[in-house]
Design a protein around this motif. Structure first.
Motif, PDB file in Angstrom:
ATOM      1  N   ILE A  97       0.833  -1.203   0.000  1.00 18.33           N
ATOM      2  CA  ILE A  97       0.000   0.000   0.000  1.00 18.33           C
ATOM      3  C   ILE A  97       0.867   1.253   0.000  1.00 18.33           C
ATOM      4  O   ILE A  97       0.579   2.232  -0.706  1.00 18.33           O
ATOM      5  N   VAL A  98       1.946   1.240   0.780  1.00 15.54           N
ATOM      6  CA  VAL A  98       2.859   2.386   0.821  1.00 15.54           C
ATOM      7  C   VAL A  98       3.479   2.634  -0.552  1.00 15.54           C
ATOM      8  O   VAL A  98       3.583   3.783  -1.010  1.00 15.54           O
ATOM      9  N   ILE A  99       3.889   1.565  -1.221  1.00 20.02           N
ATOM     10  CA  ILE A  99       4.475   1.701  -2.559  1.00 20.02           C
ATOM     11  C   ILE A  99       3.453   2.296  -3.525  1.00 20.02           C
ATOM     12  O   ILE A  99       3.774   3.201  -4.315  1.00 20.02           O
ATOM     13  N   ALA A 100       2.222   1.817  -3.470  1.00 18.99           N
ATOM     14  CA  ALA A 100       1.182   2.325  -4.365  1.00 18.99           C
ATOM     15  C   ALA A 100       0.881   3.800  -4.081  1.00 18.99           C
ATOM     16  O   ALA A 100       0.736   4.606  -5.013  1.00 18.99           O
ATOM     17  N   ILE A 101       0.794   4.175  -2.811  1.00 18.60           N
ATOM     18  CA  ILE A 101       0.521   5.574  -2.456  1.00 18.60           C
ATOM     19  C   ILE A 101       1.671   6.473  -2.897  1.00 18.60           C
ATOM     20  O   ILE A 101       1.454   7.590  -3.397  1.00 18.60           O
ATOM     21  N   THR A 102       2.895   5.995  -2.726  1.00 20.54           N
ATOM     22  CA  THR A 102       4.063   6.765  -3.170  1.00 20.54           C
ATOM     23  C   THR A 102       4.010   6.984  -4.677  1.00 20.54           C
ATOM     24  O   THR A 102       4.309   8.081  -5.176  1.00 20.54           O
ATOM     25  N   GLY A 103       3.635   5.947  -5.408  1.00 22.76           N
ATOM     26  CA  GLY A 103       3.501   6.088  -6.851  1.00 22.76           C
ATOM     27  C   GLY A 103       2.438   7.102  -7.228  1.00 22.76           C
ATOM     28  O   GLY A 103       2.631   7.918  -8.146  1.00 22.76           O
ATOM     29  N   TRP A 104       1.319   7.060  -6.524  1.00 20.75           N
ATOM     30  CA  TRP A 104       0.255   8.039  -6.802  1.00 20.75           C
ATOM     31  C   TRP A 104       0.743   9.458  -6.535  1.00 20.75           C
ATOM     32  O   TRP A 104       0.491  10.377  -7.331  1.00 20.75           O
ATOM     33  N   ALA A 105       1.461   9.649  -5.439  1.00 24.00           N
ATOM     34  CA  ALA A 105       1.961  10.974  -5.103  1.00 24.00           C
ATOM     35  C   ALA A 105       2.955  11.477  -6.152  1.00 24.00           C
ATOM     36  O   ALA A 105       2.929  12.637  -6.562  1.00 24.00           O
ATOM     37  N   MET A 106       3.844  10.585  -6.614  1.00 24.71           N
ATOM     38  CA  MET A 106       4.857  10.997  -7.581  1.00 24.71           C
ATOM     39  C   MET A 106       4.262  11.242  -8.958  1.00 24.71           C
ATOM     40  O   MET A 106       4.804  12.022  -9.745  1.00 24.71           O
ATOM     41  N   SER A 107       3.165  10.566  -9.278  1.00 28.20           N
ATOM     42  CA  SER A 107       2.541  10.778 -10.591  1.00 28.20           C
ATOM     43  C   SER A 107       1.976  12.183 -10.719  1.00 28.20           C
ATOM     44  O   SER A 107       1.804  12.687 -11.839  1.00 28.20           O
ATOM     45  N   GLY A 108       1.674  12.833  -9.590  1.00 27.42           N
ATOM     46  CA  GLY A 108       1.151  14.199  -9.622  1.00 27.42           C
ATOM     47  C   GLY A 108       2.172  15.238  -9.231  1.00 27.42           C
ATOM     48  O   GLY A 108       1.819  16.377  -8.918  1.00 27.42           O
ATOM     49  N   HIS A 109       3.456  14.853  -9.255  1.00 27.58           N
ATOM     50  CA  HIS A 109       4.533  15.764  -8.875  1.00 27.58           C
ATOM     51  C   HIS A 109       4.631  16.894  -9.903  1.00 27.58           C
ATOM     52  O   HIS A 109       4.870  16.649 -11.083  1.00 27.58           O
ATOM     53  N   PRO A 110       4.458  18.173  -9.510  1.00 26.43           N
ATOM     54  CA  PRO A 110       4.531  19.278 -10.476  1.00 26.43           C
ATOM     55  C   PRO A 110       5.935  19.442 -11.048  1.00 26.43           C
ATOM     56  O   PRO A 110       6.920  19.415 -10.322  1.00 26.43           O
ATOM     57  N   GLN A 111       6.009  19.585 -12.383  1.00 26.56           N
ATOM     58  CA  GLN A 111       7.289  19.725 -13.080  1.00 26.56           C
ATOM     59  C   GLN A 111       7.232  20.927 -14.017  1.00 26.56           C
ATOM     60  O   GLN A 111       6.157  21.367 -14.427  1.00 26.56           O
ATOM     61  N   GLU A 112       8.414  21.438 -14.376  1.00 21.79           N
ATOM     62  CA  GLU A 112       8.480  22.599 -15.251  1.00 21.79           C
ATOM     63  C   GLU A 112       8.401  22.224 -16.726  1.00 21.79           C
ATOM     64  O   GLU A 112       7.822  22.945 -17.525  1.00 21.79           O
ATOM     65  N   LEU A 113       8.983  21.084 -17.120  1.00 22.42           N
ATOM     66  CA  LEU A 113       8.995  20.651 -18.509  1.00 22.42           C
ATOM     67  C   LEU A 113       7.932  19.590 -18.756  1.00 22.42           C
ATOM     68  O   LEU A 113       7.661  18.757 -17.890  1.00 22.42           O
ATOM     69  N   HIS A 114       7.341  19.623 -19.953  1.00 22.64           N
ATOM     70  CA  HIS A 114       6.330  18.618 -20.308  1.00 22.64           C
ATOM     71  C   HIS A 114       6.939  17.224 -20.286  1.00 22.64           C
ATOM     72  O   HIS A 114       6.312  16.272 -19.794  1.00 22.64           O
ATOM     73  N   LEU A 115       8.163  17.083 -20.822  1.00 20.92           N
ATOM     74  CA  LEU A 115       8.840  15.793 -20.825  1.00 20.92           C
ATOM     75  C   LEU A 115       9.010  15.265 -19.414  1.00 20.92           C
ATOM     76  O   LEU A 115       8.749  14.086 -19.136  1.00 20.92           O
ATOM     77  N   SER A 116       9.414  16.130 -18.512  1.00 19.34           N
ATOM     78  CA  SER A 116       9.605  15.722 -17.118  1.00 19.34           C
ATOM     79  C   SER A 116       8.286  15.310 -16.483  1.00 19.34           C
ATOM     80  O   SER A 116       8.224  14.337 -15.721  1.00 19.34           O
ATOM     81  N   THR A 117       7.231  16.045 -16.794  1.00 23.54           N
ATOM     82  CA  THR A 117       5.903  15.718 -16.250  1.00 23.54           C
ATOM     83  C   THR A 117       5.471  14.327 -16.691  1.00 23.54           C
ATOM     84  O   THR A 117       4.972  13.524 -15.886  1.00 23.54           O
ATOM     85  N   MET A 118       5.675  14.007 -17.958  1.00 18.42           N
ATOM     86  CA  MET A 118       5.262  12.712 -18.485  1.00 18.42           C
ATOM     87  C   MET A 118       6.104  11.575 -17.899  1.00 18.42           C
ATOM     88  O   MET A 118       5.564  10.519 -17.548  1.00 18.42           O
ATOM     89  N   VAL A 119       7.401  11.787 -17.782  1.00 18.65           N
ATOM     90  CA  VAL A 119       8.265  10.743 -17.226  1.00 18.65           C
ATOM     91  C   VAL A 119       7.915  10.482 -15.763  1.00 18.65           C
ATOM     92  O   VAL A 119       7.830   9.338 -15.316  1.00 18.65           O
ATOM     93  N   HIS A 120       7.711  11.561 -14.991  1.00 12.12           N
ATOM     94  CA  HIS A 120       7.330  11.385 -13.589  1.00 12.12           C
ATOM     95  C   HIS A 120       5.970  10.705 -13.475  1.00 12.12           C
ATOM     96  O   HIS A 120       5.738   9.913 -12.550  1.00 12.12           O
ATOM     97  N   SER A 121       5.066  11.000 -14.403  1.00  9.24           N
ATOM     98  CA  SER A 121       3.743  10.364 -14.370  1.00  9.24           C
ATOM     99  C   SER A 121       3.860   8.860 -14.595  1.00  9.24           C
ATOM    100  O   SER A 121       3.266   8.061 -13.860  1.00  9.24           O
TER     101      SER A 121
END
Length: 457
Positions: free
Chosen positions: A275-299
């Motif tokens: 559950i912790v791993i899944a929640i961490t993944g959810w949090a990182m998928s919405g991590h705000p980024q400056e570049l579109h490429l970075s946003t997609m990779v983090h997602s």
């Protein structure tokens, strides 16, 4: 003596080499020149020696194979050649960097390992040598397992140095990405080891896998809670999110430790680490980024980590049904069980490949997130393959028939070996036996049955 002489020659060679920095622009870590052929050979040789041969040699050493020494000799020779080439290149120039500073220490580890190996091969077991031999045996084994880890760090340093990354203000976030990414990969490797060869060892400890996972999660969460933000300064960018992630890790980790035993004190599986791993993944998928490429990779990193947590929940609840393994001896696996560890490998590479400088470089080069993510997944597949090959190599030796009497069959799953150099393995004619006594008794009974017709005749 020979090892010390070679080490002295390497050090003198490194000191004699002039690290030209006249072409490095002010404020930069590298010159704009391309990597020359010599440096490319250095990179490929070191990857082959440190990334492939030394891990193979480590496994061969664990199972006491006669191929251990030849493989380590070849790996050491290639590592020395690569080290010398690293000080003979032209082209791109590098300023003061951690890769160059760390290299001599890594070479010292290899020569210390080689010196201990030579000493042990001499079989000096009388007097003072007999007293220190057991300590040297332990040190030789421990250092042999540390070297691949140290080599992994050095290879990361090499990539960072080659591109001139992780300098100035980028150092903190760069370190966070590589440390956390490496941690996910290490988690996946340990998961793979426990899945394929560690189930009986885990049973012997009297703990469930989630107990150890939860302890590490709690400890890591405590560290993140107090290191992700400079206390006493203003909260900036993603400080609050990172700190909150640390808080949930140690809170959930404590719960996971508590739930790892039932009311009678017996080890019990639980879903908290997943559950912790899944929640961490959810949090990182919405991590705000400056570049579109970075946003997609983090997602995609976040989605991959979420998938790792979800698939582990499915594995524990529906595939294993709260058991440690499918079979009693821990040898059988379900194909679905390979999915959670692989997704951890992929998550690690995605996170390591998502630093600010990497994203800016790729964005300026016009590389799309789809192509980049496919490349990172390909690397994850290759590492997962390599780890499985090493484990297959290990089980090949420990499952091979021997002329000696079988030792404790469960030792096959904890990597232990006899002091005389023979792997502690069960007879290969029956890998499913529960203990050696039962097997030997069955063999004696079979021989008696075969002799009966002869006696009647």
């Amino acid at each position: 003596m020979l090892a010390a002489t070679v080490l002295a020659l390497l050090v003198s060679t490194a000191q004699a080499h002039e690290h030209h920095e006249d072409k490095i622009p002010e404020g930069e870590a590298i010159s704009p020149d391309p990597l020359d052929t010599t440096l490319w050979i250095h990179i490929l040789l070191q990857i082959f020696a440190w990334g492939i041969l030394f891990p193979v040699g480590m496994v061969l050493g664990i199972v006491r194979s006669r191929w251990h020494v030849p493989v380590q000799i070849v790996a050491t020779a290639l590592a020395i050649l690569g080290y010398l080439l690293g000080h003979a290149h032209k082209g791109r120039q590098f300023g003061k960097n951690v890769h160059a500073q760390y290299a001599p220490w890594l070479m010292m580890m290899v020569f210390a390992q080689a010196a201990m190996g030579i000493y042990l091969r001499l079989h000096l077991e009388r007097g003072f040598n007999g007293k220190i031999r057991k300590w040297i045996v332990s040190a030789h084994g421990i250092l042999g397992k540390i070297i691949p880890l140290a080599a992994w760090v050095q290879m990361l340093f090499g990539g960072i140095t080659a591109l001139g990354f992780c300098q100035g203000d980028h150092t903190g976030q760069c370190a966070a990405h590589f440390i956390m990414g490496s941690a996910f990969i290490a988690y996946g490797i340990i998961y793979t080891i426990l899945l394929l060869v560690g189930q009986i060892w885990l049973r012997r400890t009297g703990r469930s896998q989630e107990f150890y996972d939860s302890v590490v999660i709690a400890a890591w969460g405590c560290v993140n809670t107090f290191t992700e933000h400079r206390w006493g300064t203003a909260w900036v960018r993603n400080d609050l999110q990172h700190t909150a992630m640390g808080v949930i890790w140690w809170c959930a980790g404590l719960l996971g430790v508590w739930l790892s035993r039932d009311r009678r004190g017996r080890p019990k599986r639980n879903l908290i680490p997943a559950i912790v791993i899944a929640i961490t993944g959810w949090a990182m998928s919405g991590h705000p980024q400056e570049l579109h490429l970075s946003t997609m990779v983090h997602s995609v990193f976040g989605y991959t980590l979420m998938a790792a947590g979800i698939t582990r929940i499915i594995e524990i609840s529906f595939v294993l049904k709260d058991n440690n393994s499918i079979s009693e001896d821990g040898e059988d696996t379900n194909s679905f069980q390979f999915l959670p560890p692989f997704l951890l490998y992929a998550s690690g590479f995605l996170f390591m490949g998502a630093t600010e400088e990497q994203m800016l470089l790729l964005s300026n080069a016009g590389v799309t997130h789809v192509a980049y993510i496919l490349i990172l997944y390909s690397i994850a597949f290759l590492l997962f393959l390599f780890v499985n090959m090493l484990l297959r190599l290990y089980t090949y030796y420990v499952d091979s028939p021997t002329d000696t009497k079988s030792a404790d069959p469960e030792s096959r799953l904890n990597g232990s070996a006899m002091p005389n150099g023979h792997a502690r393995i069960p007879d290969a004619s029956d890998r499913q036996i529960r203990d050696a006594e039962e097997f030997e008794l069955e063999g004696l009974m079979s021989e008696d049955d075969d002799d009966l017709p002869k006696r009647h005749n």
